[in-house]
Scaffold this active site. Structure first.
Site, PDB file in Angstrom:
ATOM      1  N   HIS A 277      -0.749 -10.572  -4.258  1.00  0.00           N
ATOM      2  CA  HIS A 277       0.154 -10.296  -5.380  1.00  0.00           C
ATOM      3  C   HIS A 277       0.378 -11.566  -6.195  1.00  0.00           C
ATOM      4  O   HIS A 277       0.451 -12.663  -5.645  1.00  0.00           O
ATOM      5  CB  HIS A 277       1.493  -9.724  -4.909  1.00  0.00           C
ATOM      6  CG  HIS A 277       2.157 -10.504  -3.822  1.00  0.00           C
ATOM      7  ND1 HIS A 277       1.770 -10.422  -2.498  1.00  0.00           N
ATOM      8  CD2 HIS A 277       3.188 -11.394  -3.847  1.00  0.00           C
ATOM      9  CE1 HIS A 277       2.521 -11.220  -1.772  1.00  0.00           C
ATOM     10  NE2 HIS A 277       3.393 -11.829  -2.568  1.00  0.00           N
TER      11      HIS A 277
ATOM     12  N   HIS B 148      -6.508  -2.909  -1.049  1.00  0.00           N
ATOM     13  CA  HIS B 148      -5.810  -3.793  -0.106  1.00  0.00           C
ATOM     14  C   HIS B 148      -6.660  -5.039   0.147  1.00  0.00           C
ATOM     15  O   HIS B 148      -7.661  -4.978   0.859  1.00  0.00           O
ATOM     16  CB  HIS B 148      -5.503  -3.083   1.209  1.00  0.00           C
ATOM     17  CG  HIS B 148      -4.793  -3.961   2.184  1.00  0.00           C
ATOM     18  ND1 HIS B 148      -3.420  -4.124   2.183  1.00  0.00           N
ATOM     19  CD2 HIS B 148      -5.260  -4.788   3.149  1.00  0.00           C
ATOM     20  CE1 HIS B 148      -3.080  -4.987   3.119  1.00  0.00           C
ATOM     21  NE2 HIS B 148      -4.182  -5.419   3.723  1.00  0.00           N
TER      22      HIS B 148
ATOM     23  N   CYS C 277       0.831  -1.207   0.000  1.00  0.00           N
ATOM     24  CA  CYS C 277       0.000   0.000   0.000  1.00  0.00           C
ATOM     25  C   CYS C 277       0.866   1.259   0.000  1.00  0.00           C
ATOM     26  O   CYS C 277       0.527   2.258  -0.644  1.00  0.00           O
ATOM     27  CB  CYS C 277      -0.963  -0.002   1.186  1.00  0.00           C
ATOM     28  SG  CYS C 277      -2.398  -1.084   0.947  1.00  0.00           S
TER      29      CYS C 277
HETATM   30  P1  AMP Z   1       5.513 -13.483  -0.944  1.00  0.00           P
HETATM   31  O1  AMP Z   1       6.504 -14.359  -0.251  1.00  0.00           O
HETATM   32  O2  AMP Z   1       4.699 -14.185  -1.978  1.00  0.00           O
HETATM   33  O3  AMP Z   1       4.652 -12.698   0.040  1.00  0.00           O
HETATM   34  O4  AMP Z   1       6.372 -12.451  -1.764  1.00  0.00           O
HETATM   35  C1  AMP Z   1       6.634 -11.144  -1.390  1.00  0.00           C
HETATM   36  C2  AMP Z   1       7.610 -10.585  -2.393  1.00  0.00           C
HETATM   37  O5  AMP Z   1       7.651  -9.186  -2.241  1.00  0.00           O
HETATM   38  C3  AMP Z   1       9.039 -11.100  -2.232  1.00  0.00           C
HETATM   39  O6  AMP Z   1       9.450 -11.739  -3.433  1.00  0.00           O
HETATM   40  C4  AMP Z   1       9.836  -9.824  -1.946  1.00  0.00           C
HETATM   41  O7  AMP Z   1      11.114  -9.842  -2.532  1.00  0.00           O
HETATM   42  C5  AMP Z   1       8.953  -8.758  -2.527  1.00  0.00           C
HETATM   43  N1  AMP Z   1       9.117  -7.442  -1.938  1.00  0.00           N
HETATM   44  C6  AMP Z   1       9.146  -7.136  -0.626  1.00  0.00           C
HETATM   45  N2  AMP Z   1       9.296  -5.810  -0.452  1.00  0.00           N
HETATM   46  C7  AMP Z   1       9.364  -5.273  -1.692  1.00  0.00           C
HETATM   47  C8  AMP Z   1       9.537  -3.938  -2.190  1.00  0.00           C
HETATM   48  N3  AMP Z   1       9.657  -2.884  -1.366  1.00  0.00           N
HETATM   49  N4  AMP Z   1       9.578  -3.764  -3.530  1.00  0.00           N
HETATM   50  C9  AMP Z   1       9.461  -4.821  -4.370  1.00  0.00           C
HETATM   51  N5  AMP Z   1       9.286  -6.085  -3.964  1.00  0.00           N
HETATM   52  C10 AMP Z   1       9.250  -6.318  -2.648  1.00  0.00           C
HETATM   53 ZN    ZN Z   2      -1.857  -3.262   1.234  1.00  0.00          ZN
END
Ligand code: AMP
Ligand code: ZN
Length: 124
Positions: free
Chosen positions: A100, A46, A7
């Site tokens: 995501h 969200h 967010c």
């Molecule tokens: P998940 O384990 O499916 O929740 O994946 C979360 C993903 O978000 C991971 O691959 C992280 O590397 C990515 N992530 C976390 N913080 C950021 C950020 N600030 N910008 C881009 N990707 C992010």
């Molecule tokens: Zn969010």
């Protein structure tokens, strides 16, 4: 959600490498890529996880999937494809509680991620 990092990215309070944005959807490069092409597609609304949808979100999820494949093609993966992943909740390994879709591409993954699941999960 004030403490949600995605967010904050949507609100411009945290930086990101955006590859697509419209009224409902944002796509950006993963900060810790595990393949040469690794981006995330998220709803601006969200929603905590795929398991926290309401019926009214179904069209939005369809748009997310459609955009994910369109972007995968634009990122050079049209011919060879890649892997679309949605982790959900704790057993799914979800670390950011904002829905995501991951796209992983640019390398032949084979069954490697599934094998990782077999080694660390409960399916062996
Ligand atoms: P998940 O384990 O499916 O929740 O994946 C979360 C993903 O978000 C991971 O691959 C992280 O590397 C990515 N992530 C976390 N913080 C950021 C950020 N600030 N910008 C881009 N990707 C992010
Ligand atoms: Zn969010």
């Amino acid at each position: 959600m004030s403490d949600c990092i995605f967010c904050k990215i949507i609100a411009g309070q945290l930086p990101s490498k955006k590859i697509y944005e419209d009224d409902e959807i944002l796509a950006f490069l993963d900060i810790n890529p595990v393949t040469p092409v690794h981006f995330l597609v998220i709803p601006k609304k969200h929603i905590k996880s795929l398991m926290d949808l309401s019926a009214e979100d179904s069209a939005l999820v369809g748009r997310l999937m459609f955009k994910a494949q369109e972007l995968a093609k634009q990122q050079g993966c049209e011919e060879k494809g890649g892997r679309f992943i949605i982790n959900a909740k704790s057993d799914g390994g979800q670390t950011v509680d904002h829905l995501h879709i991951h796209f992983l591409g640019g390398i032949a993954l084979g069954a490697s991620l599934l094998q990782t699941c077999l080694h660390t999960g409960k399916r062996e």
